[in-house]
Every structure is written in structure tokens, then in C-alpha cells.
Design a protein around this motif. Structure first.
Motif, PDB file in Angstrom:
ATOM      1  N   ARG A 317      44.984  45.418  43.895  1.00  9.68           N
ATOM      2  CA  ARG A 317      44.670  44.007  43.929  1.00  9.68           C
ATOM      3  C   ARG A 317      45.942  43.338  44.703  1.00  9.68           C
ATOM      4  N   GLN A 318      45.497  42.303  45.496  1.00 11.89           N
ATOM      5  CA  GLN A 318      46.528  41.509  46.289  1.00 11.89           C
ATOM      6  C   GLN A 318      47.409  40.603  45.358  1.00 11.89           C
ATOM      7  N   ASN A 325      40.353  44.851  38.494  1.00 12.63           N
ATOM      8  CA  ASN A 325      41.041  46.067  38.897  1.00 12.63           C
ATOM      9  C   ASN A 325      40.220  47.195  39.303  1.00 12.63           C
ATOM     10  N   SER A 326      38.941  47.044  39.201  1.00 14.55           N
ATOM     11  CA  SER A 326      37.964  48.117  39.247  1.00 14.55           C
ATOM     12  C   SER A 326      37.998  48.910  40.283  1.00 14.55           C
ATOM     13  N   ARG A 327      38.455  48.224  41.682  1.00 13.30           N
ATOM     14  CA  ARG A 327      38.678  49.112  42.862  1.00 13.30           C
ATOM     15  C   ARG A 327      39.858  50.267  42.339  1.00 13.30           C
ATOM     16  N   LEU A 370      48.530  52.192  42.758  1.00 12.35           N
ATOM     17  CA  LEU A 370      47.538  52.239  41.778  1.00 12.35           C
ATOM     18  C   LEU A 370      48.249  52.045  40.500  1.00 12.35           C
ATOM     19  N   TYR A 371      49.381  52.627  40.296  1.00 13.39           N
ATOM     20  CA  TYR A 371      49.990  52.507  39.115  1.00 13.39           C
ATOM     21  C   TYR A 371      50.295  51.138  38.544  1.00 13.39           C
ATOM     22  N   GLU A 379      44.770  52.354  30.308  1.00 17.75           N
ATOM     23  CA  GLU A 379      44.827  52.782  31.752  1.00 17.75           C
ATOM     24  C   GLU A 379      45.837  53.545  32.165  1.00 17.75           C
ATOM     25  N   ARG A 380      46.876  53.234  31.778  1.00 14.95           N
ATOM     26  CA  ARG A 380      48.147  54.047  32.358  1.00 14.95           C
ATOM     27  C   ARG A 380      48.119  55.437  31.636  1.00 14.95           C
ATOM     28  N   ASP A 381      47.731  55.400  30.585  1.00 11.85           N
ATOM     29  CA  ASP A 381      47.787  56.815  29.737  1.00 11.85           C
ATOM     30  C   ASP A 381      46.750  57.574  30.552  1.00 11.85           C
TER      31      ASP A 381
END
Length: 939
Positions: A317-318, A325-327, A370-371, A379-381
């Protein structure tokens, strides 16, 4: 009688196929009445339109097709049927627009292309018969011109000069909306594809650049071109080992992606005009193909870099305020392992994918973005588990090469999302494996392990473990290895360990001696062109730590060959080298932040026998100034300007801040600012002032202010670039900035506002006026002077004058009172502003007499001032008041001002004072015209 709309539709279809159009109409009409489903309703109207076409009832056919289009704007059958109906009704221009939309949706459909050509020719013929000019872009004449252009390009026997001219014309045509449509509707995409298939670099470039122009800002056309060319073909062209072609194709794909993401201009308005395109499907298709490119051996190193750069730019995301943040989630689920494979490559091993020097660092940047784009712990896990699973699959005690890839992956992650890299270091056996590899006899093992230790030592918690276990190994490697690549990395590892631990522990382990000796060795490696560039970059990183020592930095700037070698490497735009070069330059210019020591606390520390760090003699101002001069002489500005042009994936915000710090240090002496501008420093500072860390933007803006204060804006920032500088200067007027930043920003804005109305208007649009007015109240003399001088220039435009005319403000009162200040510079500026205001706005002449009871006394003081500039401006104000209103003139005549004007007007002509005497006489002459006074001869 049936009551099921679907059955009625099927019945109607059977009648239509049997050419029984009357019964088909009845079935479709009955279905329309009973149906409640929108999608089916569109189909029924579309089918009924076909019946009306067959019955030659064209108005009804057009009406039904329009109803279908209202429900589904991209219903291609309805669009084509309406086009046919409108053509029969003689509405050729409307029919042409519908045919255009059909061709956009299905660019390979020859029927649509033929319809467009026929309609275009008919319209042109009709217009020619009337002696008019067609409003349509596509005509038979256009078709001939476009075809001729392609014929020249595709004919191998054509004259070279003609082909080059045709190629350039094609690119220019593609960039214009009219030209792009002209090419598109005349089978141009197919012909451009033929140019690409010739594999001639010049023709391929011309074709790709033309396609980019055609796609820009036009979602429907971009989608059609994407489908016609195919994403596989586009990625294949981007994979070639030709930098110019690879970059051009990358730009084409970026342009298409921008359109799909809705970042292009909106060219359609209204429900019917907007074609509904499934962009998500196309974006996912592009993303999957880019991810596939990352692990393909057929892709060149440059092609892999392009794919990574596109993913870096378009996936995260910009704006983090956007919750979607699906992409990023899609890429993590479908491509994270592919990115990890890239960072895990070892260039020295035979099975390595084709890479450039930037590939793995760019992949690490993508991992980090991405992180950072993830929104919650689950999501991070998931991200971490995928990484752990992939690394575990690579660890094999029986296969050292495979294990080596696992260590390289951890090293790559440490250069991206560092916190995640730290967690991966905590995996069972990873750290021990890294230390053990340092002791391996294989040089490739040592090389990979040493680099991993360097990246792992950034944080103190890990550095402590490595100091305990790894320093001895690094020292031994440095002493014993004859491989320069490993030796230099071992040195950098020790430097970094010392920095991470807040001590020079690593360096003190060397028996060889001092820091200066190690820095000398780094400079020697840096200048040795027989060593590969990647290894020499490590020498720069070593110097970025060693130049914290004042003796080292002084020796370094004296070594001109070493400086030039570093600048040449910086132009290679590698992420690590940019950061290291910028860090070394920050150290050499002392442009890092330092804490001021409070004298009382220093005395207290000495009394308690604590160590108090003292400033090194070579860190004092005189030495810093000398180092800055040497750097300028060696060409540091050109190197910095080159670094700023690096891709955003490589030039991090931290690097931008460091570069901004260096520029600010270089701009300190006004005499050097011309050199900085001449070598591209002014241009380079603009993006640094707009993007990056808050500190970096402030530093860059301050450097711009220093340049803007003393340079001709149109020379320092040529063309439209000058207007981009205004916003950074205005940002420094914020009260949170320090006094020097406020002052130099005001000086820069004063210089700008004195050049043109367009610049003045830009300053007003950036909402600088309230801040400038606030500084006119400032107690600090220099700030008040600068703000008043700036306002004096700004009042030349109507937009500022209207603020003074407006009721309910004290702006005019402030300017009048400033005219009475003892500060001569403030008086000059305020009097100038008042003179222009009263000349431009008659309302302000009478308003001036009401804002303060001191106005007349202040005016008289101005007219008697010793400074001729102030005196002249005072007399001009008096003249403006007299000209504005007879009653006002009478009030002035009845005061002591008449005596002052008479005294000045009677003086003998004098070249230096003539402008003052002339204005006084003009005042008296105007009073005589009003018959308020009479000539002396009549008395």
C-alpha cells in the motif's frame, strides 16, 4: 402460457434462429414483463434489439440496446447492435463511438475494425461533401498515414534516416490522445507487434514506447493492449539482456498497471460511457507472471530486477490509511518462497540464477515492504512460518551447499525486515551454523558466513552473542586468508561489531595496530580496480564505520583517488553502497546530530572523576570547513546528484536523510552554493525535500533555502522546477523549525517573490501568507526584516492586496506601524509595501488614515528620512493619498506635510535626488489641480 422468463427467452431464441422474428419478439417482450433479474433483463433487451434490427425497426433496436447498456456498460453485443441501428438511422458519429468501444473490448475482432474503417470513411465523405472538417480522429486519410509509417518501418530496404523519422513520429503520435486512438483503430497494435517481432533494437524500442504512450491514462485501451499482446509476451520482452529494451518494457507494464489501479486520468464520464473492466483479474495475472520471472533461469538479471521493482512499486500500500492490503497477502501466499529463493542465491556457485549487483538487495527491500504492509500479528505470524518452513527445507547436514543457501536466506532477510531476521536467527542451530561456517576450509563457506554475521550484528542483543563467539574467528580469517573478498568482509564485520556494541572491541582485537592503519587498507582496496566492484563496496562500508575517527576522516578526504573511486561506485546505485557512501560523507562533514554538553554537568562529571568526552581537534570548525572544500573539489555534488536518481527500491529514506545532511553541510558557505547549483545540487535537493524521513525533508528544505536566498531562482532551478521549490521553503516557516531555518526560508521566499507574479501566486497558493504575517510581528530583528521584505514583494499581486482591503483585519495597521520602526531595513520594506498598496488600491488610502492615529506623524517622518530610499517611498505614499481623494489631499495640505513637500520641491535639481524632488513636485502639482494651493507667483 409460460411464466418463467428463462423458458420464454429460450423459446424466443428458437424462433429467432428459425427467422420467425414476430414470435421471437412476443416471447422476449413477455419475458421482460415477468423478469426481475437485472443480468437476464440486459440479455432480453439485447435479444429484442436483434429482432428489431432484422425487422428494420432501427429506432426501437437502438432503444432496446441502450436499455441493455444501462444495465451492463460493457455488453459488447448490445453496443454493436446499437452501432448498427444508429448507422442505419444516419447517426454515424454515435455509431462510430459504439464501434470504438467494441474494438477496445475485443481488439482482435476484425469485424469491429472493419466497421470502424467503413464508418470513418463514410463520415469523412459526408463532411467533405459539406466542405467541413471531421470531428472524428480516425479517417481514411489518417489510416493511410499510419499505414505508410508502418510500411517504412517494416521495409528493411527503407532509408535509415526515413525509418528513424518514422519511428520518432510514431512515438510522438502515441503520446497524444488523438494519435493514440488513430493508431489503435487502424490495426496499429498488430503492426507494432510486428515491429517487436523483427527483434531490431531500434524498432523494438520505438514500438514499446509507442505502446506506453497509447496506454497512458486510458484504462480501456491499456486493458485491450494487455490482452492483445499477452502478459507472457510482455514479460518475455522484459527478460531480454538489453538494458534499454528491458527498461522500456518495464515502463510499459507500469503504465498498464497504473491504469488498472485507477491511477490514470479519467477519460469517460457518465454511466453509459464508463466501460466496466475486471481489473483485479488482470492485476493478479500480472503479479503471478512477475513472481514466476523471479525464479526462471531464462530471465536475465536485468529482467529479474525489473520484475522486483514492479512488485516493490505496485504491491504494498502507498498509504497505510488504506485498509486493503490484499495485494501483499496474495504475494506472500503465492510468491514469498520465490522471493526467498532469490535472496538465497550465491553468485559464486554454478547453479545461481542470472543476477545483477542490485537483485538480491532489491528482493530484500521487497521482503521488508511486504512485512511492513501487514496489519496484524496473525498475518505476520503466517509470514514468519512460511520463512521458517522454507529455511528448514534447505538445512541439510549431509549437503553443505544446500545449507549454505539457508544461511544466505537468513542474511537476505536481515537486510529486509530486520525484526523477522532476528527471529529467524533464533531458530535452532542457525547461529551456531553461521559461526561454524566461518571456520570452514572452503572459501565460499567463509564468504557467506562472514556476510551473514555482518548483517546479524546490527542489534546489540545479537552482537553480544557474536562478539563472544565470532570475533576470534573473524580475526583469524582476516589474518590468515589470502582471499581479498573474505579479508575485507572480515574487517567490516569487526567494524560493525564494534559499532553495534557501542565499543571498538572488535577493532582492539587486532594485533596489527591502529584504526588509521585499517582505514588505509580499506582505501587501498577501494582504489584497486582489479578487485570486483562488489568487494570494493565492502571497503566503502568499512570506511563508513572507520570515518567516525577524526584522524581517519581527515586522511580520507586528503586521498583524492580514494574519494573519486568511492564516488564512481556510488553511481552504480546499489542500496548498500548508497547508504555506506552517505554515512562516510556525513562523518567527514560532521553533519550528524551532536548533543550539546551543559557546562555545569561537565564540571559535575569532572568533580566526580567521571570520563568526559572531549572534542577532537580535527572535529573543530576549521577542519570541517577544509574537508568540505576538498570534497567539493573532488566532485562530491555530482556523486550525490547521481545517488538521488536511484530507484526508490534502492534509495531508502535513511539514505535520503544522510544525503540531505551532507548537502546542508556543503551549502554552509554562500561562496560554494554556485558550484553546488552548477553541478546539479539544486535539482537533486528537490525530491529529498519532498520524500523521506521528516528530519531528511527538513535538512533538504534548509539546504534549498540557503541556495534560494542567494541565487537567481530561474538559473538555480530552471523551467517549472522553480515552482517545486516553493513548498519546501514554506514548510520551514513552521514555528517548530528553528530561527535560522525560519530566517533563511524567508530570505529564499523574498528572492523568489521578487522575480515574477507567477512565483508570487505560487507562494500564496502554498498558504505562506499567514506565517509571513506572523513573522512581521516577531521581536527578532532579522526575522521581522526578512518577513517584511517578503511581504513588500508579495503585495505586487492582486490576491495579496485583497487581503489588506478586506474588513476586520489589522494587516494595513501593521504595515503602517512598521514604517515608524527605528530599524531602517524594516522601514524600507514596510514603506515599499505601503507605497505599492496605496498605488494599487485607492480604498487603502482612506483606510490608512483610520487604522492608527499615528499615521500622519509616521508619514511625515518617512518624507524627512535621511535614507533617500525611505524618503522616496514616503513621498510616493503621500502622492498616492493625494491622488486618491480630494478631501484626503485637503487633510494633508492642512498639516505640516505641505511645508515638507514645499521644502523638498524647492530644492535645486540634483542627479542623485531628482527622483525624490520629482515626486514632491508631483504632489504639489496635484494639490494645485485641486485648487487647494496656488502657485507662488500668484500670491
Amino acid at each position: 402460457q409460460m411464466e418463467d422468463p428463462i423458458q420464454l427467452k429460450e423459446e424466443g431464441n428458437k424462433y429467432f434462429q428459425a427467422s420467425d422474428y414476430e414470435k421471437a419478439l412476443e416471447s422476449y417482450t413477455q419475458a421482460i414483463k415477468l423478469n426481475k433479474d437485472k443480468a437476464l433483463q440486459a440479455v432480453l433487451y439485447r435479444n429484442r434489439a436483434a429482432c428489431f434490427l432484422k425487422k428494420e425497426e432501427y429506432a426501437k433496436a437502438a432503444s432496446d440496446a441502450s436499455r441493455a447498456i444501462d444495465i451492463n456498460a460493457s455488453d459488447i453485443k448490445a453496443l454493436y447492435r446499437r452501432s448498427q441501428a444508429l448507422e442505419k438511422l444516419g447517426k454515424l458519429d454515435q455509431a462510430f463511438k459504439d464501434a470504438q468501444k467494441c474494438a477496445t473490448l475485443e481488439p482482435r475482432n476484425k469485424n469491429f475494425q472493419e466497421t470502424l474503417r467503413r464508418l470513418g470513411a463514410n463520415i469523412q465523405e459526408k463532411v467533405n461533401a459539406r466542405g467541413g472538417k471531421s470531428l472524428l480522429w480516425v479517417t481514411s486519410a489518417d489510416y493511410s498515414r499510419v499505414q505508410k509509417m508502418f510500411e517504412i518501418l517494416l521495409d528493411e530496404n527503407s532509408d535509415k534516416e526515413k525509418r528513424e523519422k518514422a519511428a520518432q513520429n510514431l512515438i510522438v503520435l502515441g503520446r497524444e490522445e488523438a494519435g493514440a486512438e488513430r493508431i489503435f483503430q487502424n490495426n496499429g497494435v498488430n503492426l507494432l507487434l510486428q515491429l517487436i517481432e523483427t527483434k531490431s533494437p531500434e524498432l523494438v524500442l520505438a514500438a514499446v514506447r509507442t505502446l506506453s504512450g497509447m496506454c497512458t491514462g486510458h484504462k480501456a485501451r491499456a486493458t485491450a493492449i494487455l490482452h492483445y499482446l499477452g502478459i507472457d509476451s510482455i514479460c518475455t520482452w522484459m527478460s531480454v539482456d538489453n538494458e534499454e529494451i528491458s527498461l522500456a518494457v518495464c515502463n510499459l507494464l507500469q503504465t498498464i498497471t497504473d491504469c488498472l489501479l485507477g491511477q490514470g486520468k479519467e477519460e469517460h464520464h457518465g454511466k453509459e460511457e464508463a466501460l466496466v473492466l475486471d481489473t483485479k483479474k488482470d492485476l493478479r495475472m500480472i503479479t503471478m507472471r512477475l513472481l514466476d520471472m523471479l525464479v526462471s533461469k531464462k530471465v536475465s538479471g536485468q529482467g529479474r530486477d525489473r520484475a522486483l521493482n514492479l512488485l516493490n512499486k505496485n504491491i504494498p500500500r502507498q498509504d497505510l490509511k488504506d485498509h486493503d492490503n490484499s495485494r501483499s497477502i496474495f504475494v506472500i501466499d503465492n510468491g514469498l518462497k520465490k522471493i526467498l529463493k532469490v535472496v538465497g542465491q550465491i553468485p559464486e556457485m554454478p547453479d545461481c540464477l542470472p543476477l545483477t549487483e542490485n537483485t538480491q538487495l532489491t528482493a530484500s527491500v521487497l521482503l521488508n515492504k511486504l512485512y511492513d504492509d501487514l496489519r496484524c500479528d496473525p498475518e505476520r505470524d503466517n509470514y514468519r512460518l512460511i520463512c521458517e518452513e522454507y529455511i528448514k527445507s534447505k538445512i541439510d547436514p549431509q549437503d553443505m551447499d544446500k545449507t549454505l543457501h539457508a544461511v544466505q536466506i537468513v542474511s537476505g532477510v536481515l537486510q529486509g525486515p530486520f525484526d523477522l531476521g532476528n527471529k529467524l536467527l533464533g531458530m535452532k542451530g542457525v547461529m551456531e551454523m553461521m559461526v561454524a561456517l566461518c571456520g570452514s576450509e572452503r572459501e565460499i563457506d567463509q564468504l557467506v558466513a562472514v556476510e551473514a554475521l555482518i548483517h546479524a550484528s546490527t542489534k546489540l542483543s545479537r552482537a553480544t552473542f557474536i562478539i563472544t563467539n565470532g570475533v576470534t574467528l573473524l580475526k583469524e580469517i582476516y589474518k590468515k586468508t589470502k582471499n581479498e573478498k573474505i579479508k575485507i568482509r572480515a574487517l567490516v564485520g569487526l567494524c560493525k561489531l564494534g559499532s553495534a556494541g557501542g565499543t571498538d572491541y572488535g577493532l582492539r582485537q587486532f594485533a596489527e595496530g591502529s584504526t588509521e592503519k585499517l582505514a588505509k587498507q580499506c582505501r587501498k582496496w577501494l582504489c584497486n580496480t582489479s578487485i570486483d566492484a562488489r568487494t570494493r563496496k565492502w571497503a566503502v562500508e568499512g570506511l563508513s564505520y572507520l570515518t567516525l575517527d577524526a584522524d581517519v576522516k581527515d586522511d580520507f578526504v586528503e586521498d583524492e583517488p580514494a574519494l573519486k573511486a568511492m564516488f564512481d561506485l556510488a553511481k552504480a546505485t546499489d542500496k548498500t553502497i548508497l547508504y555506506s557512501v552517505a554515512t562516510a560523507l556525513v562523518n567527514c562533514t560532521n553533519s550528524y546530530d551532536t548533543k550539546e554538553l551543559v557546562p555545569e554537568l561537565v564540571q559535575l562529571a569532572k568533580f566526580s572523576k567521571q570520563h568526559v568526552p572531549e572534542e577532537h581537534p580535527k572535529d573543530k570548525k576549521d577542519f570541517v570547513v577544509k574537508r568540505v572544500k576538498r570534497l567539493l573539489k573532488a566532485g562530491v555534488v555530482s556523486a550525490l546528484a547521481c545517488m538521488v536518481k536511484a530507484d526508490s527500491a534502492i534509495l531508502t529514506d535513511q539514505s535520503k536523510e544522510l544525503i540531505a545532511r551532507v548537502f546542508l553541510a556543503l551549502c554552509e558557505d554562500p561562496k560554494d552554493r554556485g558550484t553546488i547549483v552548477a553541478q546539479g545540487g539544486g535539482k537533486a535537493l528537490i525530491p529529498l525535500a519532498v520524500e523521506g524521513t521528516d528530519v531528511g525533508k527538513i535538512k533538504a528544505s534548509h539546504a534549498l533555502a540557503k541556495i534560494a536566498a542567494v541565487s537567481n531562482p530561474h538559473i538555480a532551478f530552471p523551467g517549472e522546477r522553480v515552482y517545486e521549490v516553493v513548498r519546501p521553503l514554506v514548510s520551514l516557516l513552521n514555528t517548530e523549525r528553528d530561527g535560522l531555518q525560519n530566517y533563511e526560508a524567508l530570505l529564499g521566499l523574498t528572492n523568489f517573490s521578487g522575480k515574477s507574479d507567477k512565483l508570487r501566486l505560487k507562494i500564496v497558493k502554498e498558504k505562506a501568507l499567514p506565517d509571513i504575517e506572523n513573522y512581521m510581528f516577531e521581536n527578532h530583528d532579522q526575522l521581522r526584516q526578512a518577513a517584511t521584505q517578503c511581504m513588500c514583494n508579495l503585495v505586487a499581486i492582486k490576491e495579496v492586496q485583497e487581503r489588506f482591503v478586506a474588513e476586520g483585519n489589522d494587516r494595513l495597521k501593521l504595515v503602517v506601524l512598521l514604517c515608524g520602526e527605528d530599524d531602517e531595513k524594516v522601514q524600507v520594506a514596510a514603506a515599499g509595501a505601503l507605497a505599492m498598496l496605496t498605488a494599487a488600491q485607492k480604498k487603502l488610502c482612506s483606510k490608512m488614515t483610520q487604522v492608527t492615529t499615528q499615521w500622519l506623524e509616521i508619514l511625515q517622518r518617512l518624507c524627512l528620512h535621511d535614507n533617500m530610499e525611505v524618503q522616496h517611498r514616503g513621498l510616493v505614499i503621500a502622492f498616492n493619498l493625494i491622488c486618491a481623494d480630494k478631501e484626503l489631499a485637503k487633510k494633508l495640505v492642512e498639516s505640516e506635510l505641505l511645508e515638507i513637500l514645499t521644502y523638498i520641491g524647492k530644492q535645486e535639481d540634483h542627479p542623485k535626488k531628482q527622483h525624490i524632488i520629482g515626486v514632491a513636485r508631483d504632489c504639489l502639482s496635484k494639490c494645485m489641480d485641486y485648487e487647494l494651493i496656488k502657485p507662488l507667483s500668484r500670491a
